[in-house]
Design an enzyme around this catalytic site. Structure first.
Site, short mmCIF file in Angstrom:
data_model
loop_
_atom_site.label_atom_id
_atom_site.label_comp_id
_atom_site.label_asym_id
_atom_site.label_seq_id
_atom_site.Cartn_x
_atom_site.Cartn_y
_atom_site.Cartn_z
N GLU A 1 77.35 41.96 46.97
CA GLU A 1 77.40 42.22 45.53
C GLU A 1 78.33 41.23 44.82
OE1 GLU A 1 75.24 44.13 44.43
OE2 GLU A 1 75.29 46.19 45.15
N ASN B 1 71.37 41.47 39.68
CA ASN B 1 72.76 41.07 39.40
C ASN B 1 73.17 39.85 40.22
OD1 ASN B 1 72.92 42.15 41.93
ND2 ASN B 1 74.53 43.65 41.48
N ASP C 1 69.43 44.62 55.20
CA ASP C 1 70.39 45.58 54.63
C ASP C 1 69.80 47.00 54.63
OD1 ASP C 1 68.48 45.20 52.63
OD2 ASP C 1 69.90 44.68 51.07
N HIS D 1 72.73 39.51 43.47
CA HIS D 1 73.11 39.80 44.86
C HIS D 1 72.05 39.31 45.84
CE1 HIS D 1 71.22 44.15 45.17
NE2 HIS D 1 70.31 43.23 45.35
C1 GLP Z 1 67.73 45.65 47.11
C2 GLP Z 1 67.30 45.46 48.56
C3 GLP Z 1 67.36 43.99 48.91
C4 GLP Z 1 66.48 43.23 47.92
C5 GLP Z 1 67.01 43.38 46.50
C6 GLP Z 1 66.11 42.80 45.43
O1 GLP Z 1 69.10 45.55 47.01
N1 GLP Z 1 68.12 46.25 49.43
O2 GLP Z 1 66.91 43.80 50.25
O3 GLP Z 1 66.40 41.87 48.27
O4 GLP Z 1 67.18 44.74 46.20
O5 GLP Z 1 65.03 43.70 45.20
P1 GLP Z 1 63.77 43.42 44.27
O6 GLP Z 1 63.00 42.37 44.95
O7 GLP Z 1 63.04 44.75 44.24
O8 GLP Z 1 64.28 43.02 42.95
#
Ligand code: GLP
Length: 233
Positions: A143, A136, A67, A138
Site C-alpha cells: 500500500e 491507489n 496476495d 498499490h
Molecule cells: C486487489 C487485489 C490485487 C489486485 C488489485 C487491483 O488489491 N488483491 O491482487 O491486483 O486489487 O484490482 P483490480 O484489477 O480489480 O483493480
C-alpha cells in the site's frame, strides 16, 4: 518499461496471453505469480481457452498467489483463493503440488508470511509476475505510505483496498491483507502489469510520471528491466 496502450480489453488480453505463452514456451515449468481482481480476469479466461486447445502447454506450470485478504476463511467467495481456484487453477488443471498460496484460513498471518517467504525461496524465483494496478497505486497489498516493505508481510489495508469490488458486497470489511513484498515482486524475471478499470487515472498518471515514490508503490516497477505494462486507454 515496455508500455502498450489498447482501446479494446480483448486486444489487451490477447497481447497478455501471447506474452504468457512466450514465457511458458521458454520455461515449461514457469512459476507464474497471479494477482486477482478485475484487471487479469480476461487474461485468465483467454488462458483457459488456450488450455482447451493445448492442455499440454500448461502441464508443468506453477502458480503462486500474490496476495490474500485476512479474515474471510477458506470457503468465502471474497478470497483470492476462491478467485484463483475458479479462474486459474481449475481451468488450467493446476495440481496442488504446483500451487503456492497464502492460507486464506490462517489464524496467524505473520506466521503464514514466514511460511510463504520460505516457499518462495525454495521454489523461486518467480518467472512471470502478473499484476494489476490498484486504484491507489498499490501492487498486491503493498500500500502507499511512508515506506514500502521488501518481503511477505501483513499489510494494514488502505481504504481504497477495503472498498475493492472483491469485498465490497459482503458484511465483512477487511482491515488487513497478506502480500508478497516489493523485493519479492521485483525479483521476478519478467513482470506483466495490466492496467484497466474505472478510477485509475491518478494511479496511472503517477505510474507514468516515472517518479519513484512510496506514495505509488507501482512506480518501483521503473527499477526493473523487464516489465510489460499493458494499459486500457
Ligand atoms: C486487489 C487485489 C490485487 C489486485 C488489485 C487491483 O488489491 N488483491 O491482487 O491486483 O486489487 O484490482 P483490480 O484489477 O480489480 O483493480
Amino acid at each position: 518499461m515496455n508500455i502498450e496502450y489498447f482501446h479494446d480489453y480483448a486486444a489487451m488480453n490477447a497481447r497478455g496471453v501471447s506474452l504468457v505463452i512466450e514465457e511458458v514456451n521458454r520455461r515449461p515449468n514457469l512459476m507464474l505469480c497471479a494477482a486477482t481482481g478485475s484487471s487479469p480476469l480476461g487474461l485468465y479466461r483467454e488462458l483457459s481457452d488456450n488450455f482447451n486447445s493445448q492442455p499440454n502447454l500448461f502441464k508443468e506450470i506453477r502458480i503462486i498467489k500474490l496476495d490474500e485478504w485476512v479474515g474471510f476463511g477458506k470457503n468465502a467467495e471474497e478470497t483470492c483463493e476462491h478467485y484463483l481456484i475458479n479462474n486459474l487453477l481449475k481451468p488450467l488443471n493446476i495440481s496442488e503440488d504446483r500451487y503456492i498460496s497464502f492460507d486464506p484460513d490462517t489464524q496467524n498471518p505473520e506466521e503464514d508470511c514466514i511460511r510463504m517467504q520460505g516457499l518462495l525461496k525454495e521454489n523461486g524465483p518467480i518467472d512471470l509476475c502478473v499484476l494489476g494496478l490498484g486504484r491507489n497505486g498499490h501492487l498486491g497489498f503493498n500500500e502507499p505510505g511512508e515506506y514500502i516493505q521488501p518481503n511477505c508481510h501483513v499489510a494494514k489495508l488502505a481504504s481504497a483496498s477495503q472498498q475493492h469490488a472483491m469485498v465490497a458486497k459482503g458484511n465483512i470489511t477487511p482491515t488487513h491483507g497478506v502480500t508478497l513484498g516489493m523485493a519479492d515482486i521485483l525479483s521476478s524475471r519478467r513482470i506483466l502489469v495490466l492496467v484497466s478499470g474505472e478510477g485509475k487515472e491518478e494511479a496511472k498518471d503517477n505510474l507514468m510520471s516515472g517518479k519513484i515514490t512510496t506514495e505509488c508503490p507501482a512506480s518501483f516497477l521503473w527499477l526493473h528491466n523487464n516489465v510489460d505494462c499493458l494499459i486500457m486507454d
